[in-house]
Design a protein around this motif. Structure first.
Motif, short mmCIF file in Angstrom:
data_model
loop_
_atom_site.label_atom_id
_atom_site.label_comp_id
_atom_site.label_asym_id
_atom_site.label_seq_id
_atom_site.Cartn_x
_atom_site.Cartn_y
_atom_site.Cartn_z
N PHE A 1 -43.78 7.43 4.13
CA PHE A 1 -43.67 7.24 2.68
C PHE A 1 -45.03 6.78 2.15
CE2 PHE A 1 -39.39 7.12 4.14
CZ PHE A 1 -38.66 7.73 3.14
N THR B 1 -41.28 12.12 13.55
CA THR B 1 -40.60 12.59 12.34
C THR B 1 -40.75 14.11 12.21
OG1 THR B 1 -41.32 10.53 11.33
CG2 THR B 1 -40.30 12.13 9.89
N SER C 1 -38.20 21.03 0.56
CA SER C 1 -39.16 19.93 0.63
C SER C 1 -40.55 20.42 1.06
CB SER C 1 -38.66 18.84 1.57
OG SER C 1 -38.77 19.26 2.90
N THR C 2 -40.61 21.53 1.80
CA THR C 2 -41.93 22.07 2.15
C THR C 2 -42.64 22.55 0.89
OG1 THR C 2 -41.12 24.32 2.52
CG2 THR C 2 -41.18 22.88 4.44
N VAL D 1 -47.52 20.28 3.50
CA VAL D 1 -46.10 20.64 3.69
C VAL D 1 -45.34 19.50 4.34
CG1 VAL D 1 -44.59 22.08 5.10
CG2 VAL D 1 -46.37 23.15 3.70
N PHE D 2 -45.91 18.93 5.40
CA PHE D 2 -45.19 17.89 6.12
C PHE D 2 -45.13 16.57 5.37
CE2 PHE D 2 -44.91 20.85 9.50
CZ PHE D 2 -43.75 20.47 10.15
N MET D 3 -46.06 16.36 4.43
CA MET D 3 -45.93 15.17 3.60
C MET D 3 -44.68 15.25 2.73
SD MET D 3 -49.80 14.19 2.51
CE MET D 3 -49.41 12.65 1.70
N GLY D 4 -44.28 16.47 2.39
CA GLY D 4 -43.04 16.65 1.64
C GLY D 4 -41.82 16.59 2.55
N VAL D 5 -41.99 17.09 3.76
CA VAL D 5 -40.84 17.20 4.67
C VAL D 5 -40.40 15.83 5.19
CG1 VAL D 5 -40.16 18.03 6.96
CG2 VAL D 5 -41.29 19.58 5.36
N ARG D 6 -41.36 14.94 5.49
CA ARG D 6 -41.01 13.68 6.16
C ARG D 6 -40.01 12.83 5.38
NH1 ARG D 6 -47.08 13.44 7.51
NH2 ARG D 6 -47.09 14.85 9.28
N PRO D 7 -40.22 12.59 4.08
CA PRO D 7 -39.20 11.80 3.37
C PRO D 7 -37.84 12.49 3.35
CG PRO D 7 -41.19 12.06 2.03
CD PRO D 7 -41.36 12.94 3.21
N ALA D 8 -37.85 13.85 3.31
CA ALA D 8 -36.58 14.57 3.30
C ALA D 8 -35.85 14.40 4.62
CB ALA D 8 -36.83 16.05 3.01
N VAL D 9 -36.59 14.32 5.72
CA VAL D 9 -35.96 14.12 7.04
C VAL D 9 -35.23 12.78 7.07
CG1 VAL D 9 -36.41 13.72 9.48
CG2 VAL D 9 -37.58 15.55 8.30
N VAL D 10 -35.89 11.76 6.51
CA VAL D 10 -35.25 10.44 6.48
C VAL D 10 -33.93 10.54 5.72
CG1 VAL D 10 -35.51 8.06 5.76
CG2 VAL D 10 -37.47 9.29 6.66
N ALA D 11 -33.93 11.26 4.61
CA ALA D 11 -32.70 11.42 3.82
C ALA D 11 -31.63 12.14 4.63
CB ALA D 11 -33.01 12.21 2.54
N LEU D 12 -32.05 13.16 5.39
CA LEU D 12 -31.09 13.92 6.20
C LEU D 12 -30.41 13.05 7.25
CD1 LEU D 12 -32.71 17.36 7.05
CD2 LEU D 12 -30.91 16.83 5.44
N GLY E 1 -43.71 19.61 -1.10
CA GLY E 1 -44.88 19.01 -0.47
C GLY E 1 -46.15 19.70 -0.92
N LEU F 1 -38.73 12.03 -3.45
CA LEU F 1 -38.35 13.16 -2.61
C LEU F 1 -37.17 12.80 -1.71
CD1 LEU F 1 -41.59 14.91 -1.36
CD2 LEU F 1 -39.39 16.02 -1.71
N CYS F 2 -37.25 11.60 -1.14
CA CYS F 2 -36.19 11.16 -0.23
C CYS F 2 -34.87 11.01 -0.98
CB CYS F 2 -36.60 9.84 0.42
SG CYS F 2 -35.40 9.20 1.56
N LEU G 1 -34.72 21.05 3.70
CA LEU G 1 -36.04 20.92 4.34
C LEU G 1 -37.00 22.01 3.84
CD1 LEU G 1 -35.34 19.81 8.01
CD2 LEU G 1 -36.21 18.49 6.10
N ALA H 1 -33.56 14.47 -1.87
CA ALA H 1 -33.01 15.16 -0.72
C ALA H 1 -31.66 14.58 -0.33
CB ALA H 1 -33.98 15.06 0.46
#
Lengths: 172, 153
Positions: free
Chosen positions: A134, A45, A164-165, B85-96, A168, A142-143, A161, A146
């Motif tokens: 998750f 991921t 989202s950083t 930072v990446f805990m925030g980024v990971r769910p956003a990646v799934v959305a993307l 986070g 967040l998901c 992205l 986004a």
């Protein structure tokens, strides 16, 4: 031999991925995370995230990064990158015009392929929905946020992205 | 990347029509779209060597940047700030990744008669771990047969 495996894995992806960068995520997941277990879902991921915000073709970014992480060195990265480009290089030079003609001749196959690509991308997203990506209700919010930002409010992936950083850092 | 390529290529290297032709052929091949455009452009202008050099030119900058990031990330992956930072980024990646599913479904005009293909593929690959390679092979063979049947009617 990790290099030979990397070469054939990425050659296969380069030959069968008709769906662009997002569909490639599904191929990589199946080969690199599920079958070979070179990477964990979380590592993968993170690689997808970094590939999205780095300039250049996402497919190259993904190949280089997975090749590097799987082998731990630049050779793995090089082999994966070359292997993923090789099939289309040979196909386009030998049969570019013919490939294009198949779009008319085999229109139905191309239409089925489009439906398949949609399913592949969906499977890529679903496979990333696990307890590691998750961790709590905040990540679900967040998901959703986004998704709406890109889908409804037409924000670019890089903006989302980067936002989202920051989120986070604020939330965790 | 395509708009950027168009701006650089159309004019000095090819006409707008040539570029559209190149992108259409590039889309008919598997692999990475931007790389395919580079291959075809290089091949048109200077043959196989042109194709090889254009491909390297399109791939090398990303290759180098990604390697630098990978080196950096390997060092700092355990850093607490990077982890947050990446805990925030990971769910956003799934959305993307979810967005193009809906965008493509719209542009392909998926309806109740065709949507089951996409759903079956998603479930087979996600839950059963079936390789996308087989799915694509099956789709191509099935599509060709279906096309023949349609034409026979």
């Amino acid at each position: 031999m990790i290099y030979i495996q990397l070469f054939f894995t990425f050659l296969k992806i380069g030959l069968f991925n008709f769906g662009g960068g997002y569909a490639m995520i599904s191929f990589l997941q199946n080969e690199v995370v599920y079958k070979q277990a070179w990477l964990s879902t979380v590592e993968f991921t993170d690689i997808v995230a970094i590939s999205q915000v780095t300039p250049g073709p996402v497919g190259i970014n993904l190949a280089t990064y997975t090749g590097y992480t799987a082998s731990g060195n630049i050779w793995g990265a090089s082999i994966a990158t070359i292997a993923v480009c090789l099939p289309s290089f040979i196909l386009l030079i030998l049969a570019g015009k013919y490939l294009f003609a198949t779009r008319e001749k085999y229109g139905t196959a191309w239409r089925v392929l489009r439906l398949v690509v949609i399913g592949l991308i969906a499977s890529a997203a679903l496979a990333l929905c696990n307890g590691e990506n998750f961790t709590d209700y905040k990540s679900i919010l967040l998901c959703v946020g986004a998704f709406l930002a890109v889908w409804k409010f037409k924000q670019g992936p890089i903006t989302v992205l980067l936002a989202s950083t920051v989120l986070g850092l604020l939330l965790y | 990347m395509l708009p950027l390529m168009e701006r650089e290529l159309v004019g000095p290297y090819m006409s707008k029509d040539d570029f559209l032709d190149v992108t259409a052929v590039a889309q008919s091949a598997p692999g990475i779209m931007a790389i395919n455009v580079a291959i075809l452009t290089g091949y048109r202008l200077k043959g196989v060597w042109g194709a090889l050099l254009a491909t390297c030119g399109a791939a090398v900058p990303s290759f180098v940047i990604i390697l630098l990031i990978a080196l950096f990330f390997r060092k700092f992956a355990e850093n607490p700030i990077v982890r947050r930072v990446f805990m925030g980024v990971r769910p956003a990646v799934v959305a993307l990744i979810m967005v193009p599913v809906f965008n493509l479904a719209q542009s392909a005009r998926v309806n109740f008669k065709t949507v089951w293909v996409s759903i079956l593929v998603a479930l087979a690959v996600w839950l059963l771990g079936i390789s996308p390679v087989y799915v694509v092979l099956l789709a191509v063979c099935g599509g060709i047969l279906l096309g023949k049947k349609e034409r026979a009617k």
